[in-house]
Design an enzyme around this catalytic site. Structure first.
Site, PDB file in Angstrom:
ATOM      1  N   SER A  74      60.224  89.164 -21.671  1.00 18.95           N
ATOM      2  CA  SER A  74      60.630  88.204 -20.633  1.00 18.95           C
ATOM      3  C   SER A  74      59.434  87.362 -20.183  1.00 18.95           C
ATOM      4  O   SER A  74      58.370  87.903 -19.895  1.00 18.95           O
ATOM      5  CB  SER A  74      61.157  88.949 -19.410  1.00 18.95           C
ATOM      6  OG  SER A  74      62.190  89.821 -19.773  1.00 18.95           O
ATOM      7  N   GLU A 116      56.262  86.267 -15.640  1.00 18.85           N
ATOM      8  CA  GLU A 116      56.191  87.723 -15.763  1.00 18.85           C
ATOM      9  C   GLU A 116      54.893  88.173 -16.444  1.00 18.85           C
ATOM     10  O   GLU A 116      54.251  89.101 -15.965  1.00 18.85           O
ATOM     11  CB  GLU A 116      57.445  88.222 -16.485  1.00 18.85           C
ATOM     12  CG  GLU A 116      57.722  89.696 -16.312  1.00 18.85           C
ATOM     13  CD  GLU A 116      57.023  90.522 -17.349  1.00 18.85           C
ATOM     14  OE1 GLU A 116      56.903  91.726 -17.140  1.00 18.85           O
ATOM     15  OE2 GLU A 116      56.584  89.965 -18.369  1.00 18.85           O
ATOM     16  N   ARG A 130      58.640  94.977 -11.495  1.00 15.25           N
ATOM     17  CA  ARG A 130      57.644  94.343 -12.378  1.00 15.25           C
ATOM     18  C   ARG A 130      56.331  94.015 -11.651  1.00 15.25           C
ATOM     19  O   ARG A 130      55.686  93.011 -11.929  1.00 15.25           O
ATOM     20  CB  ARG A 130      58.181  93.055 -13.001  1.00 15.25           C
ATOM     21  CG  ARG A 130      59.291  93.264 -13.983  1.00 15.25           C
ATOM     22  CD  ARG A 130      58.816  94.118 -15.180  1.00 15.25           C
ATOM     23  NE  ARG A 130      59.766  94.033 -16.251  1.00 15.25           N
ATOM     24  CZ  ARG A 130      60.871  94.772 -16.324  1.00 15.25           C
ATOM     25  NH1 ARG A 130      61.132  95.672 -15.402  1.00 15.25           N
ATOM     26  NH2 ARG A 130      61.683  94.632 -17.340  1.00 15.25           N
TER      27      ARG A 130
HETATM   28  N1  EPU Z   1      72.495  86.358 -19.623  1.00 14.41           N
HETATM   29  C1  EPU Z   1      73.038  85.108 -19.775  1.00 14.41           C
HETATM   30  N2  EPU Z   1      72.762  84.432 -20.929  1.00 14.41           N
HETATM   31  C2  EPU Z   1      72.025  84.985 -21.925  1.00 14.41           C
HETATM   32  C3  EPU Z   1      71.471  86.277 -21.750  1.00 14.41           C
HETATM   33  C4  EPU Z   1      71.727  86.934 -20.568  1.00 14.41           C
HETATM   34  O1  EPU Z   1      73.733  84.587 -18.924  1.00 14.41           O
HETATM   35  O2  EPU Z   1      71.840  84.332 -22.945  1.00 14.41           O
HETATM   36  C5  EPU Z   1      72.793  87.069 -18.377  1.00 14.41           C
HETATM   37  C6  EPU Z   1      73.740  88.216 -18.711  1.00 14.41           C
HETATM   38  O3  EPU Z   1      74.945  88.004 -18.008  1.00 14.41           O
HETATM   39  C7  EPU Z   1      73.086  89.448 -18.198  1.00 14.41           C
HETATM   40  C8  EPU Z   1      71.893  88.941 -17.417  1.00 14.41           C
HETATM   41  O4  EPU Z   1      71.636  87.609 -17.846  1.00 14.41           O
HETATM   42  O5  EPU Z   1      73.927  90.155 -17.335  1.00 14.41           O
HETATM   43  C9  EPU Z   1      70.692  89.825 -17.624  1.00 14.41           C
HETATM   44  O6  EPU Z   1      70.338  89.839 -19.007  1.00 14.41           O
HETATM   45  P1  EPU Z   1      69.829  91.185 -19.696  1.00 14.41           P
HETATM   46  O7  EPU Z   1      70.791  92.252 -19.442  1.00 14.41           O
HETATM   47  O8  EPU Z   1      69.490  90.880 -21.115  1.00 14.41           O
HETATM   48  O9  EPU Z   1      68.521  91.581 -18.919  1.00 14.41           O
HETATM   49  P2  EPU Z   1      67.411  90.694 -18.204  1.00 14.41           P
HETATM   50  O10 EPU Z   1      67.602  90.832 -16.732  1.00 14.41           O
HETATM   51  O11 EPU Z   1      67.423  89.315 -18.744  1.00 14.41           O
HETATM   52  C10 EPU Z   1      65.684  92.599 -17.939  1.00 14.41           C
HETATM   53  C11 EPU Z   1      64.224  92.789 -18.202  1.00 14.41           C
HETATM   54  C12 EPU Z   1      63.957  93.133 -19.656  1.00 14.41           C
HETATM   55  C13 EPU Z   1      64.713  94.410 -19.986  1.00 14.41           C
HETATM   56  C14 EPU Z   1      66.206  94.172 -19.722  1.00 14.41           C
HETATM   57  C15 EPU Z   1      66.986  95.438 -19.897  1.00 14.41           C
HETATM   58  C16 EPU Z   1      63.063  91.415 -16.560  1.00 14.41           C
HETATM   59  C17 EPU Z   1      62.241  90.192 -16.317  1.00 14.41           C
HETATM   60  N3  EPU Z   1      63.483  91.592 -17.814  1.00 14.41           N
HETATM   61  O12 EPU Z   1      66.084  91.449 -18.656  1.00 14.41           O
HETATM   62  O13 EPU Z   1      62.579  93.420 -19.793  1.00 14.41           O
HETATM   63  O14 EPU Z   1      64.519  94.779 -21.346  1.00 14.41           O
HETATM   64  O15 EPU Z   1      66.407  93.746 -18.352  1.00 14.41           O
HETATM   65  O16 EPU Z   1      66.712  96.325 -18.863  1.00 14.41           O
HETATM   66  O17 EPU Z   1      63.304  92.185 -15.636  1.00 14.41           O
HETATM   67  C18 EPU Z   1      60.463  92.429 -20.246  1.00 14.41           C
HETATM   68  O18 EPU Z   1      60.159  92.711 -19.093  1.00 14.41           O
HETATM   69  O19 EPU Z   1      59.679  91.846 -21.027  1.00 14.41           O
HETATM   70  C19 EPU Z   1      61.816  92.736 -20.721  1.00 14.41           C
HETATM   71  C20 EPU Z   1      62.252  92.390 -21.923  1.00 14.41           C
END
Ligand code: EPU
Length: 329
Positions: free
Chosen positions: A224, A319, A151
Site C-alpha cells: 500500500s 504509508e 500502521r
Molecule cells: N476496493 C475497491 N477497489 C479496489 C480494491 C479495493 O473499492 O480495486 C475496496 C474494497 O471494497 C475493499 C476495500 O477497498 O473492501 C479495502 O481493500 P482491501 O481489502 O484490499 O484492503 P486495503 O484496506 O486496501 C489493507 C492494508 C494491506 C493489507 C490488507 C488486508 C493498509 C494501508 N493496507 O489494504 O496492507 O494487506 O488491508 O488486510 O492498511 C500494506 O500495508 O502494504 C498492505 C498491503
C-alpha cells in the site's frame, strides 16, 4: 546500488553491513543521527543518491523459549519476516499466520506495526529491544511504550531516534484463527476449508496476497502506498450520501475509509504515467513499470492525493517511509 522492492535506482556513497548487534550499535554510535538504517527495503522510497552513510541491518537469529503456556520468540532485526512466520508455524506456534508473505525484515515490522487480514503485530508483541540514538543506550520497550497504532508506532513518529535490535513475540500452541476478513472467508469457501488449521490460514493469506498484490520481483512496489484514512463520523456520513456502498469501519471515535475505494472512484485504477502506474487489482499499490525513480512515485502519489482531496475532501497519508538525503530518516 541499493536493492529495494520499489525497484528504483539508489546509489549509496558509503554502505556498511551490520552482521551482529555489536556492529550495528557501534555504527550507530559512530555516525549518530546521520546514519540511514535499512532492512529489507520493502517499505521505503529511496532517492537517486544517498550521500549519508547507510547501514544494512543483516543481524540474524531466532530464539524460541517456553514461558508457561506461552512461547516467547525473539528474532533479530535482520531476519526476513515471512521466514519467521514460516519457522514459527513449522514449530506449531500460532499467532502470525495472518501476517504471512508481508515483505520486509523483522526490524521494520514494528515501525509501521504491520497488519493484514485482521491481525496486527502489536497484538503479539512482548517487547522490542532498541538502541536509543538520543540517550545512546540499549533499551527494552514494552508494547505500551511502543505506542502502536494503525500502521504507526513511536518508532515512526520519532523517525531516526530508535534503531530496532530485536523483537520478542508471544505465540501459543492453541489455534484461534482470525477469519473475519471477507477475502479470507471467500478463499476458505473456495478451498472447502470451513475449519482451517493455522497453517491453512497462512496458505489462504498467501493465495489472497498473491492474487491481489503484484509480485515485487516483477512489478516493483511497496504494498500500500497510502494509509486508509480515518475521518470524523459526520465526514463519513457526508461522503456516504454521494457514494452508495462506501466502505466504512468504526475506528476509535472516527471512521476508517478504504483508500483503495476512493482512488478507484476517482478513476485511477490501472492508470499508467510513463514509468509508474496504479495496480489494476488494488489501486492502493503503485507499481514500477520500468526505470522509475523514487520521485516518479512521489509525483504519481501527489496526483492521486490531490484528486481524492478534491473529490472527497479527504487527505491521504503516505504509508511507506520516504528516505531523504538530508536530515534524519
Ligand atoms: N476496493 C475497491 N477497489 C479496489 C480494491 C479495493 O473499492 O480495486 C475496496 C474494497 O471494497 C475493499 C476495500 O477497498 O473492501 C479495502 O481493500 P482491501 O481489502 O484490499 O484492503 P486495503 O484496506 O486496501 C489493507 C492494508 C494491506 C493489507 C490488507 C488486508 C493498509 C494501508 N493496507 O489494504 O496492507 O494487506 O488491508 O488486510 O492498511 C500494506 O500495508 O502494504 C498492505 C498491503
Amino acid at each position: 546500488m541499493l536493492h529495494n522492492t520499489l525497484g528504483v535506482p539508489c546509489r549509496a556513497d558509503r554502505l556498511m553491513v551490520a552482521l551482529n548487534d555489536e556492529q550495528l550499535v557501534s555504527a550507530l554510535r559512530r555516525h549518530q543521527s546521520d546514519l540511514v538504517l535499512l532492512g529489507g527495503c520493502s517499505n521505503v522510497v529511496l532517492p537517486r543518491r544517498l550521500r549519508r552513510p547507510v547501514c544494512l541491518v543483516s543481524t540474524r537469529g531466532i530464539d524460541i523459549r517456553r514461558d508457561g503456556d506461552r512461547f516467547l520468540v525473539t528474532a533479530k532485526a535482520g531476519e526476513n519476516w515471512h521466514g519467521l512466520v514460516k519457522r514459527t508455524l513449522g514449530q506449531g506456534l500460532f499467532g502470525l499466520e495472518n501476517l504471512a508473505l508481508i515483505p520486509g525484515s523483522v526490524g521494520a515490522a514494528p515501525i509501521q506495526n504491520i497488519g493484514a487480514y485482521g491481525v496486527e503485530l502489536a497484538q503479539r508483541t512482548e517487547s522490542v529491544r532498541v538502541f536509543d540514538r538520543i540517550e545512546r543506550e540499549v533499551k527494552r520497550l514494552a508494547p505500551e511504550q511502543c505506542r502502536f497504532g494503525y500502521r504507526t508506532s513511536m518508532f515512526k513518529s520519532h523517525p531516526g531516534r530508535y534503531a530496532i535490535l530485536d523483537v520478542t513475540l508471544c505465540l501459543d500452541r492453541s489455534a484461534r484463527p482470525v477469519l473475519d476478513y471477507p477475502d479470507v472467508q471467500r478463499e476458505l469457501r473456495r478451498l472447502g476449508w470451513p475449519d482451517p488449521s493455522p497453517r491453512q490460514v497462512a496458505e489462504v493469506v498467501v493465495r489472497v496476497r498473491r492474487r491481489k498484490l503484484p509480485d515485487p520481483r516483477l512489478w516493483g512496489n511497496v504494498g500500500s502506498f497510502f494509509k486508509n484514512p480515518v475521518v470524523a463520523a459526520n465526514e463519513a456520513e457526508r461522503i456516504a450520501r454521494s457514494v452508495p456502498g462506501l466502505v466504512r469501519h468504526a475506528f476509535g471515535s472516527g471512521v476508517k475509509l478504504a483508500a483503495a475505494q476512493l482512488i478507484d472512484l476517482c478513476g485511477w485504477k490501472g492508470y499508467r504515467a510513463g514509468a509508474v502506474g496504479v495496480w489494476h487489482r488494488q489501486p492502493l499499490v503503485l507499481v514500477n513499470r520500468g526505470r522509475a525513480s523514487g520521485d516518479d512515485f512521489l509525483a504519481l502519489a501527489r496526483t492521486l492525493r490531490e484528486s481524492v482531496l478534491e473529490r472527497f475532501r479527504v487527505p491521504l497519508e503516505l504509508e511507506p517511509t520516504v528516505v531523504s538525503d538530508s536530515g534524519a530518516v
